[in-house]
Design an enzyme around this catalytic site. Structure first.
Site, PDB file in Angstrom:
ATOM      1  CB  CYS A  33      -1.140   0.180   1.062  1.00 30.46           C
ATOM      2  SG  CYS A  33       0.242  -0.204   2.646  1.00 30.46           S
ATOM      3  CB  CYS A 102      -3.147  -1.804   9.237  1.00 31.72           C
ATOM      4  SG  CYS A 102      -3.746  -1.573   7.208  1.00 31.72           S
TER       5      CYS A 102
HETATM    6 FE1  FES Z   1      -1.397   0.369   4.368  1.00 36.06          FE
HETATM    7 FE2  FES Z   1      -3.070   0.506   6.137  1.00 36.06          FE
HETATM    8  S1  FES Z   1      -3.534   0.003   4.243  1.00 36.06           S
HETATM    9  S2  FES Z   1      -0.794   0.800   6.566  1.00 36.06           S
END
Ligand code: FES
Length: 122
Positions: A33, A102
């Site tokens: 992400c 996360c």
């Molecule tokens: Fe990247 Fe939560 S979406 S740490």
């Protein structure tokens, strides 16, 4: 979807910022992400006397960063190393399954900061 504790730590994060002349700094990122978390520590003796975080990331990443700083404050380094990502998620009354990754950033950044401190100590 999120627990009250997650929403509280996301809306009102504790220990945000960066410690000047920190004794240890840890930075980790999540390749999928692109979120990044940085933790800085002030250590006296063997105890974490101050801890701050900066997170460029999603709400769950901010909540887990905030929670890990509260959990690590005033702990010895060995106690702080025992803190796991799962323990941080549990302390927040859980995270949705698709957000568990996360929480990986939080304890990892703390552990990296302790490692950095110990390396500097030789
Ligand atoms: Fe990247 Fe939560 S979406 S740490």
């Amino acid at each position: 979807m999120y627990s009250e504790k997650v929403m509280d730590h996301f809306s009102n994060p504790r220990n945000v910022g960066e410690i000047e002349n920190a004794d240890g700094v840890g930075e980790v990122g999540n390749a999928s992400c692109g979120d990044i978390m940085k933790i800085s520590l002030k250590i006296e003796g063997d105890v974490i006397k101050d801890i701050k975080f900066k997170t460029f990331g999603c709400g769950a990443a901010i909540a887990t960063s905030s929670m890990v700083t509260e959990m690590a404050m005033d702990k010895t380094l060995d106690e702080a190393l025992q803190l796991t990502n799962a323990a941080v998620a549990d302390a927040l009354d859980g995270l949705p399954g698709n957000k568990m990754h996360c929480s990986n950033l939080a304890a990892d950044a703390l552990h990296e900061a302790i490692k950095n401190y110990r390396e500097k100590q030789g």
